[in-house]
Design a protein around this motif. Structure first.
Motif, PDB file in Angstrom:
ATOM      1  N   LEU A 118      38.610  43.772  35.987  1.00  9.88           N
ATOM      2  CA  LEU A 118      39.011  45.055  36.574  1.00  9.88           C
ATOM      3  C   LEU A 118      40.492  45.307  36.332  1.00  9.88           C
ATOM      4  O   LEU A 118      40.900  46.412  35.967  1.00  9.88           O
ATOM      5  CB  LEU A 118      38.718  45.085  38.077  1.00  9.88           C
ATOM      6  CG  LEU A 118      37.258  45.158  38.498  1.00  9.88           C
ATOM      7  CD1 LEU A 118      37.142  45.266  40.011  1.00  9.88           C
ATOM      8  CD2 LEU A 118      36.565  46.343  37.840  1.00  9.88           C
ATOM      9  N   PHE A 119      41.314  44.294  36.524  1.00 14.27           N
ATOM     10  CA  PHE A 119      42.749  44.444  36.274  1.00 14.27           C
ATOM     11  C   PHE A 119      42.992  44.818  34.811  1.00 14.27           C
ATOM     12  O   PHE A 119      43.801  45.694  34.492  1.00 14.27           O
ATOM     13  CB  PHE A 119      43.495  43.161  36.609  1.00 14.27           C
ATOM     14  CG  PHE A 119      43.737  42.964  38.092  1.00 14.27           C
ATOM     15  CD1 PHE A 119      43.845  44.045  38.951  1.00 14.27           C
ATOM     16  CD2 PHE A 119      43.882  41.694  38.632  1.00 14.27           C
ATOM     17  CE1 PHE A 119      44.085  43.872  40.314  1.00 14.27           C
ATOM     18  CE2 PHE A 119      44.123  41.510  39.983  1.00 14.27           C
ATOM     19  CZ  PHE A 119      44.220  42.596  40.820  1.00 14.27           C
ATOM     20  N   HIS A 179      40.982  46.317  32.869  1.00 18.19           N
ATOM     21  CA  HIS A 179      40.498  47.682  32.665  1.00 18.19           C
ATOM     22  C   HIS A 179      41.562  48.691  33.092  1.00 18.19           C
ATOM     23  O   HIS A 179      41.797  49.700  32.427  1.00 18.19           O
ATOM     24  CB  HIS A 179      39.208  47.865  33.471  1.00 18.19           C
ATOM     25  CG  HIS A 179      38.374  49.040  33.081  1.00 18.19           C
ATOM     26  ND1 HIS A 179      38.352  49.563  31.807  1.00 18.19           N
ATOM     27  CD2 HIS A 179      37.516  49.801  33.801  1.00 18.19           C
ATOM     28  CE1 HIS A 179      37.516  50.601  31.767  1.00 18.19           C
ATOM     29  NE2 HIS A 179      37.002  50.769  32.964  1.00 18.19           N
ATOM     30  N   ILE A 180      42.227  48.399  34.195  1.00 20.26           N
ATOM     31  CA  ILE A 180      43.276  49.290  34.692  1.00 20.26           C
ATOM     32  C   ILE A 180      44.441  49.360  33.711  1.00 20.26           C
ATOM     33  O   ILE A 180      44.928  50.446  33.368  1.00 20.26           O
ATOM     34  CB  ILE A 180      43.754  48.821  36.086  1.00 20.26           C
ATOM     35  CG1 ILE A 180      42.660  49.075  37.121  1.00 20.26           C
ATOM     36  CG2 ILE A 180      45.047  49.514  36.484  1.00 20.26           C
ATOM     37  CD1 ILE A 180      42.899  48.429  38.464  1.00 20.26           C
ATOM     38  N   ALA A 181      44.876  48.206  33.219  1.00 20.46           N
ATOM     39  CA  ALA A 181      45.995  48.189  32.262  1.00 20.46           C
ATOM     40  C   ALA A 181      45.604  48.946  30.992  1.00 20.46           C
ATOM     41  O   ALA A 181      46.411  49.689  30.424  1.00 20.46           O
ATOM     42  CB  ALA A 181      46.373  46.757  31.929  1.00 20.46           C
ATOM     43  N   LEU A 199      43.436  51.440  30.662  1.00 18.00           N
ATOM     44  CA  LEU A 199      43.394  52.887  30.871  1.00 18.00           C
ATOM     45  C   LEU A 199      44.785  53.459  31.088  1.00 18.00           C
ATOM     46  O   LEU A 199      45.070  54.588  30.691  1.00 18.00           O
ATOM     47  CB  LEU A 199      42.519  53.212  32.088  1.00 18.00           C
ATOM     48  CG  LEU A 199      41.035  52.966  31.891  1.00 18.00           C
ATOM     49  CD1 LEU A 199      40.305  53.032  33.225  1.00 18.00           C
ATOM     50  CD2 LEU A 199      40.462  53.993  30.930  1.00 18.00           C
ATOM     51  N   GLY A 200      45.645  52.661  31.710  1.00 18.40           N
ATOM     52  CA  GLY A 200      46.957  53.194  32.047  1.00 18.40           C
ATOM     53  C   GLY A 200      47.926  53.215  30.883  1.00 18.40           C
ATOM     54  O   GLY A 200      48.707  54.160  30.749  1.00 18.40           O
ATOM     55  N   ARG A 201      47.891  52.202  30.039  1.00 18.13           N
ATOM     56  CA  ARG A 201      48.993  52.051  29.092  1.00 18.13           C
ATOM     57  C   ARG A 201      48.623  51.867  27.632  1.00 18.13           C
ATOM     58  O   ARG A 201      49.509  51.735  26.792  1.00 18.13           O
ATOM     59  CB  ARG A 201      49.878  50.875  29.510  1.00 18.13           C
ATOM     60  CG  ARG A 201      50.705  51.144  30.761  1.00 18.13           C
ATOM     61  CD  ARG A 201      51.637  52.313  30.580  1.00 18.13           C
ATOM     62  NE  ARG A 201      52.493  52.544  31.746  1.00 18.13           N
ATOM     63  CZ  ARG A 201      52.991  53.737  32.061  1.00 18.13           C
ATOM     64  NH1 ARG A 201      52.699  54.805  31.335  1.00 18.13           N
ATOM     65  NH2 ARG A 201      53.758  53.873  33.125  1.00 18.13           N
ATOM     66  N   LEU A 202      47.333  51.845  27.287  1.00 18.52           N
ATOM     67  CA  LEU A 202      46.978  51.676  25.869  1.00 18.52           C
ATOM     68  C   LEU A 202      46.519  53.003  25.277  1.00 18.52           C
ATOM     69  O   LEU A 202      45.953  53.845  25.978  1.00 18.52           O
ATOM     70  CB  LEU A 202      45.875  50.628  25.714  1.00 18.52           C
ATOM     71  CG  LEU A 202      46.199  49.218  26.213  1.00 18.52           C
ATOM     72  CD1 LEU A 202      45.089  48.250  25.819  1.00 18.52           C
ATOM     73  CD2 LEU A 202      47.538  48.727  25.702  1.00 18.52           C
ATOM     74  N   GLU A 240      43.929  51.046  20.743  1.00 18.55           N
ATOM     75  CA  GLU A 240      44.186  49.825  21.499  1.00 18.55           C
ATOM     76  C   GLU A 240      43.145  49.623  22.602  1.00 18.55           C
ATOM     77  O   GLU A 240      42.684  48.510  22.836  1.00 18.55           O
ATOM     78  CB  GLU A 240      45.583  49.894  22.126  1.00 18.55           C
ATOM     79  CG  GLU A 240      46.718  49.861  21.104  1.00 18.55           C
ATOM     80  CD  GLU A 240      48.074  50.157  21.716  1.00 18.55           C
ATOM     81  OE1 GLU A 240      49.072  49.577  21.242  1.00 18.55           O
ATOM     82  OE2 GLU A 240      48.163  50.979  22.657  1.00 18.55           O
ATOM     83  N   GLY A 262      37.946  56.296  29.225  1.00 19.65           N
ATOM     84  CA  GLY A 262      38.687  57.478  29.651  1.00 19.65           C
ATOM     85  C   GLY A 262      39.000  58.405  28.498  1.00 19.65           C
ATOM     86  O   GLY A 262      40.036  59.080  28.492  1.00 19.65           O
ATOM     87  N   LEU A 263      38.121  58.464  27.507  1.00 21.64           N
ATOM     88  CA  LEU A 263      38.317  59.329  26.338  1.00 21.64           C
ATOM     89  C   LEU A 263      37.106  60.245  26.199  1.00 21.64           C
ATOM     90  O   LEU A 263      36.147  60.124  26.954  1.00 21.64           O
ATOM     91  CB  LEU A 263      38.455  58.474  25.077  1.00 21.64           C
ATOM     92  CG  LEU A 263      39.592  57.445  25.058  1.00 21.64           C
ATOM     93  CD1 LEU A 263      39.423  56.469  23.904  1.00 21.64           C
ATOM     94  CD2 LEU A 263      40.944  58.140  24.974  1.00 21.64           C
TER      95      LEU A 263
END
Lengths: 235, 235
Positions: free
Chosen positions: A138-139, A141-143, A145-148, A152, A190-191
């Motif tokens: 989960l962590f 997954h968050i990284a 979605l947030g920064r790649l 990537e 998220g695309l």
DNA sequence: CGACAAGTTGATGTTACTCAAAAGTGGTGG
DNA sequence: CCACCACTTTTGAGTAACATCAACTTGTCG
């Protein structure tokens, strides 16, 4: 017969996975085997668990599923992708209402997760390590979605899938089953599915992967991993 | 004296939070109070837990912190924001290596989380419900990053902070402490600090919020919630 | 008062979205 | 076996949201 066993390659994915995460006694493995005899099947697109329902402890033994969040305007986000061997809900954890619905991405079969004999048993440890591994994902997954960016994100997700498939004894070091649509991938990353399609073409054109017949083959896994600084989830 | 107590408004945040999540005996509350007497403080920007370290069970009693993922090129993603009353790691869970580093966003004080007397005790239930709540927040964070635009992300996060602050007895129904920088907010929301700044201005211009002196006031919380279909995390 | 961190503003660039339609795929029933 | 249907994948053209870069202002604390 009692004793400790090594995971067997031909065992079903949940047995490989749990016995990789902790050493299980043969009694515990028998427990898992007999749980496998009362399986429930769910058709693709059907809900395994609806939001707010109390989850019975379960294990996914075949097919892929996902926890999802649907928005009113049709947007959809996949919160967690579940593959064979994954725990749907651990017998140890609270019997709390599910925070999100869970739907089958392919036809799916489930068994109920047997309760561990004791909190110190190998099975209980395996369940706990499953939860820890899940939280690591989960962590990640968050990284992602947030920064790649799109390429990537896709690379990172595929490498995670490879690791998880291997943990359950499915696929090899560079190829693994991926029986879901580009749209499901898009909802995970998220695309839009259009953009996932274009990004996949880039990776294919660069000779980095092949995807056919519901299975992906990573042609240069080490280069892919290096390109995004991928590190496996530690457990 | 033994018996059941209602949460007291003047109690420290972790006691309010835990006793809201499950009914605690006065013995258990005493346990928490005495744990509070051996607090550890950490300066802003310092690590509370480094990645891969074994986490000691802990509770944040003042200040804000965050689990983060740092990328080689300087990108940074906040995986989870921690506010007073939040569990850093539950005594029940595996003593596994932390999947991510945890840093102080402000000066912070920590106490160690007392072990629950028994698995059926109120305190053990409270810890379990904390974990379930936390997982709900992680899912919400994923949906936020994957499918909401900047204004929606910000709104959603602020509403979550409001709910969580209220759960710990901090702030009211429309205002709550927010002692972090716009840059930390940006790293949480997967945006740049420039864009967070502009988005905040939009919300302020529309008369939806005020932010001054480390505290936010939502001027029309109901309208904000309706605009994004916000629903509180269920526990 | 000075220095450094945080917040603000403007101009410009790029990634990913949107809309729309065509081409491929697989399953079903006549 | 073929025709049809629904779903998935692919392609193109135009657009919007957010990033980037750089400077300037404000606030804070020693």
């Amino acid at each position: 017969m009692t004793g400790l066993l090594q995971p067997v390659a031909n065992d079903p994915p949940h047995i490989v996975r749990l016995s990789t995460l902790a050493t299980l006694s043969s009694d515990e493995i028998d427990l898992l085997r007999s749980a496998g005899r009362t399986a429930r099947t769910v058709a693709a697109r059907r809900e395994l668990i609806s939001e707010g329902a109390i989850e019975a402890p379960g294990i996914l033994v075949s097919g892929w599923a996902a926890r999802i969040r649907d928005f009113r305007d049709g947007r959809r986000q996949i919160l967690q992708v579940l593959m064979p061997g994954d725990l749907l809900s651990s017998p140890d954890s609270v019997q709390a209402p599910s925070p999100a619905a869970c739907v089958a991405l392919t036809p799916v079969t489930l068994i109920s997760a047997p309760a561990a004999p004791s909190p110190e048993s190998g099975l209980a440890r395996a369940y706990r390590r499953c939860l820890a591994y899940e939280q690591g994902c989960l962590f990640r997954h968050i990284a992602r979605l947030g920064r790649l960016d799109a390429a990537e994100r896709l690379t990172d997700l595929l490498l995670e899938f490879r690791d998880r498939a291997e943990l359950a004894g499915l696929g090899g070091r560079a190829d693994f089953p991926l029986p879901i649509t580009q749209e499901a991938l898009a909802d995970t990353l998220g695309l839009t599915s259009v953009h996932v399609n274009r990004t996949l073409q880039l990776l294919r054109r660069d000779g980095l992967l092949k995807w056919a017949g519901g299975a992906v083959q990573l042609l240069e896994p080490a280069r892919l991993a290096a390109s995004i600084g991928y590190r496996a989830v530690t457990i």
